[in-house]
Design a protein around this motif. Structure first.
Motif, short mmCIF file in Angstrom:
data_model
loop_
_atom_site.label_atom_id
_atom_site.label_comp_id
_atom_site.label_asym_id
_atom_site.label_seq_id
_atom_site.Cartn_x
_atom_site.Cartn_y
_atom_site.Cartn_z
N LEU A 15 10.15 68.35 94.04
CA LEU A 15 11.12 69.37 94.45
C LEU A 15 12.49 68.77 94.73
N VAL A 16 12.50 67.60 95.33
CA VAL A 16 13.78 66.92 95.61
C VAL A 16 14.47 66.55 94.30
N ILE A 17 13.69 66.07 93.33
CA ILE A 17 14.25 65.73 92.02
C ILE A 17 14.84 66.97 91.36
N ILE A 18 14.10 68.07 91.37
CA ILE A 18 14.58 69.30 90.75
C ILE A 18 15.84 69.81 91.44
N ALA A 19 15.83 69.83 92.77
CA ALA A 19 16.99 70.33 93.51
C ALA A 19 18.22 69.46 93.26
N THR A 20 18.03 68.15 93.22
CA THR A 20 19.16 67.26 92.97
C THR A 20 19.68 67.42 91.56
N TRP A 21 18.78 67.51 90.60
CA TRP A 21 19.19 67.66 89.20
C TRP A 21 19.95 68.97 89.00
N MET A 22 19.43 70.04 89.57
CA MET A 22 20.11 71.33 89.42
C MET A 22 21.45 71.33 90.16
N SER A 23 21.54 70.63 91.27
CA SER A 23 22.81 70.52 91.98
C SER A 23 23.83 69.75 91.14
N LEU A 24 23.36 68.71 90.45
CA LEU A 24 24.26 67.97 89.55
C LEU A 24 24.77 68.88 88.43
N CYS A 25 23.87 69.66 87.85
CA CYS A 25 24.29 70.58 86.79
C CYS A 25 25.25 71.63 87.35
N HIS A 26 24.95 72.12 88.54
CA HIS A 26 25.79 73.15 89.17
C HIS A 26 27.19 72.63 89.43
N SER A 27 27.30 71.39 89.87
CA SER A 27 28.61 70.82 90.16
C SER A 27 29.34 70.36 88.92
N ALA A 30 22.19 60.81 88.21
CA ALA A 30 21.35 61.35 87.13
C ALA A 30 20.41 60.28 86.58
N THR A 31 20.89 59.06 86.43
CA THR A 31 20.05 57.97 85.92
C THR A 31 18.94 57.64 86.90
N VAL A 32 19.27 57.55 88.17
CA VAL A 32 18.25 57.27 89.19
C VAL A 32 17.20 58.37 89.22
N ILE A 33 17.64 59.61 89.15
CA ILE A 33 16.70 60.74 89.18
C ILE A 33 15.80 60.71 87.95
N ALA A 34 16.37 60.39 86.80
CA ALA A 34 15.58 60.37 85.57
C ALA A 34 14.57 59.23 85.57
N LEU A 35 14.92 58.10 86.19
CA LEU A 35 14.02 56.93 86.18
C LEU A 35 13.05 56.90 87.36
N PHE A 36 13.30 57.69 88.40
CA PHE A 36 12.46 57.63 89.60
C PHE A 36 10.97 57.89 89.31
N PRO A 37 10.60 58.93 88.55
CA PRO A 37 9.16 59.13 88.31
C PRO A 37 8.49 57.93 87.65
N PHE A 38 9.18 57.28 86.73
CA PHE A 38 8.59 56.12 86.05
C PHE A 38 8.45 54.92 86.99
N THR A 39 9.47 54.69 87.81
CA THR A 39 9.39 53.57 88.75
C THR A 39 8.35 53.84 89.84
N TRP A 61 5.63 55.67 89.45
CA TRP A 61 4.34 55.50 88.81
C TRP A 61 4.01 54.02 88.66
N LEU A 62 5.00 53.23 88.25
CA LEU A 62 4.79 51.80 88.08
C LEU A 62 4.43 51.15 89.41
N TYR A 63 5.13 51.51 90.49
CA TYR A 63 4.84 50.97 91.81
C TYR A 63 3.41 51.31 92.24
N ILE A 64 3.03 52.56 92.06
CA ILE A 64 1.68 52.99 92.46
C ILE A 64 0.63 52.30 91.60
N TYR A 65 0.90 52.16 90.31
CA TYR A 65 -0.07 51.54 89.42
C TYR A 65 -0.25 50.06 89.74
#
Length: 123
Positions: free
Chosen positions: A64-76, A91-100, A102-106
């Motif tokens: 939800l935080v990723i979605i809200a931040t991404w939509m706020s970036l688009c809105h602004s 935008a780059t940090v938000i796009a890469l966060f799920p992968f990092t 997942w990598l940390y958890i794995y």
């Protein structure tokens, strides 16, 4: 689905972010994401769950935080369609966060030890 459609519209025509309907739908969606994220954070705090990535609610909170931040970036971006350096970094940090994440958890063996069996045999 709402943020996906809104983002698709931005991808097809970046100037759509200046449209009143797009702005209102985006603002309402961000509002509900923030309210839901706050309620999930409160729920996690009540249960004293500090390792939020282990909990389903914690992962949903990050989504939800990723979605809200991404939509706020688009809105602004309606003010400056090209965007600034800070917006690009966010935008780059938000796009890469799920992968990092997942990598940390794995890689983290402590976290993997508490996984259910079906999660351990996926990869």
């Amino acid at each position: 689905m709402i943020p996906a459609v809104l983002t698709l519209l931005v991808g097809l025509n970046p100037l759509v972010t200046g449209n009143v309907i797009w702005k209102r739908v985006s603002a309402v969606h961000v509002f509900f994401c923030v309210v839901w994220a706050a309620s999930l954070a409160y729920h996690l705090m009540l249960q004293a769950q500090w390792n939020v990535l282990q909990e389903e609610e914690g992962r949903e909170l990050f989504g939800l935080v990723i979605i809200a931040t991404w939509m706020s970036l688009c809105h602004s971006s309606s003010k400056n369609p090209v965007g600034g350096r800070i917006q690009l970094v966010v935008a780059t940090v938000i796009a890469l966060f799920p992968f990092t994440a997942w990598l940390y958890i794995y890689i983290n063996k402590e976290m993997r030890s508490s996984w259910p069996t079906h999660c351990k045999t996926v990869i």
